[in-house]
Scaffold this active site. Structure first.
Site, PDB file in Angstrom:
ATOM      1  N   LEU A  37       1.006  -1.017  -0.026  1.00 26.81           N
ATOM      2  CA  LEU A  37       0.026   0.168   0.063  1.00 26.81           C
ATOM      3  C   LEU A  37       0.955   1.171   0.060  1.00 26.81           C
ATOM      4  CD1 LEU A  37      -2.943   0.737   0.120  1.00 26.81           C
ATOM      5  CD2 LEU A  37      -3.003   0.601   2.538  1.00 26.81           C
ATOM      6  N   ASP A  38       0.711   2.169  -0.940  1.00 23.82           N
ATOM      7  CA  ASP A  38       1.496   3.171  -1.160  1.00 23.82           C
ATOM      8  C   ASP A  38       1.620   4.122  -0.043  1.00 23.82           C
ATOM      9  OD1 ASP A  38       2.614   2.420  -3.622  1.00 23.82           O
ATOM     10  OD2 ASP A  38       0.928   3.876  -4.738  1.00 23.82           O
ATOM     11  N   PRO A  39       2.845   4.815   0.221  1.00 25.66           N
ATOM     12  CA  PRO A  39       2.940   5.560   1.337  1.00 25.66           C
ATOM     13  C   PRO A  39       1.719   6.735   1.451  1.00 25.66           C
ATOM     14  CG  PRO A  39       5.104   5.068   0.634  1.00 25.66           C
ATOM     15  CD  PRO A  39       3.959   4.737  -0.186  1.00 25.66           C
TER      16      PRO A  39
END
EC number: 5.4.99.25
Length: 283
Positions: A37-39
């Site tokens: 899950l992207d930052p």
């Protein structure tokens, strides 16, 4: 202990950061996650613990649900607002034409090109590493399916909220780009929250700070609804040695659990070929 945590990841934290903090908090030796899950994004992240790190493949094919906000008329190299702003437009947009663009993707299968800044590999190299070196490569498209795509707010200040239920491998950043292309402008991701992975819901997840050891979903509990095959001691010994099973023991087209005569979990079997099954996980 072997099992899974449902974690509510905050923004600005990488998936690796979550793994590290859980490993440190509970003193686990082996911890992993089932999908990055992207930052920029918050929301549901499934964390695997112990031998269950070998079960990440079970979540790979599951559809995912997101809610968030798109930003139009701005072009970022990463396709989200964390990247470098490359260009802007002043394309006039309306709720009506944005809604039409949303509708064109609803329940649609299409070939989507992943963002250059992604973990997709080209000839063994992750694309984001190539992007950081300004290396331009041809990115092969991948087939994705948009199960549900809904505009959930009025268009205001070049922004609109959305809800998306998508297949494995779908990039919401790419969806922002492709939605905007139909409107002859740029699109980027401003905000994103993952609310579901298959039947696993964000509402059942906890933050790292509130997570407790008894929140661990044991691997045996996870498989409680699977079909089971109970074998005698002789066959259990063979199973533990990795023996394949066939129609002499069971006939099914679905994965199943092997248990011993005392109903202890022994192994998870998957289909190899017609009436042939192989072990993918041992309890």
């Amino acid at each position: 202990m072997n099992g899974f945590f449902l974690v509510n990841k905050p923004e600005k934290m990488t998936s690796h950061d979550v793994v590290f903090q859980i490993k440190k908090k509970f003193h686990f030796d082996k911890v992993g996650h089932t999908g990055t899950l992207d930052p920029l994004a918050s929301g549901l992240l499934i964390i695997c613990v112990g031998k269950a790190t070998k079960l990440a493949f079970l979540f790979d094919k599951l559809p995912k649900t997101y809610q968030g906000t798109f930003l139009f008329n701005k072009h970022y190299d990463t396709l989200d607002v964390t990247g470098k702003l490359l260009d802007t437009k002043n394309t006039p947009l309306t709720d009506c034409n944005i809604q039409k663009s949303f509708a064109s993707f609803h329940q649609k299968k299409y070939l989507q090109i992943p963002p250059m800044f992604s973990a997709v590999k080209i000839k063994g190299k992750k694309m984001y590493r190539l992007a950081r070196k300004n290396q331009v490569v041809d990115i092969p498209p991948r087939e994705v399916f948009i199960h549900h795509f809904e505009k959930t707010s009025l268009f205001c200040r070049d922004q609109v909220d959305f809800l998306a239920h998508v297949s494995k491998g779908t990039y919401i950043r790419s969806l922002a780009r492709d939605l905007a292309l139909q409107l002859n402008t740029y699109g980027a991701l401003l905000r994103l929250q993952r609310t579901a992975i298959g039947t696993h819901l964000l509402q059942n997840a906890k933050t790292i700070e509130n997570l407790e050891l008894n929140d661990l979903i044991l691997d045996s509990t996870f498989f409680a609804a699977y079909d089971e095959l109970i074998l005698n001691d002789y066959l259990i010994k063979l199973v533990k040695n990795g023996t394949h099973l066939d129609q002499r023991q069971i006939t099914t087209k679905k994965p199943f659990i092997v248990k011993d005569s005392n109903k202890n979990f022994v192994a998870y079997y998957d289909t190899l070929d017609e009436n042939k099954y192989y072990p993918r996980y041992f309890f």
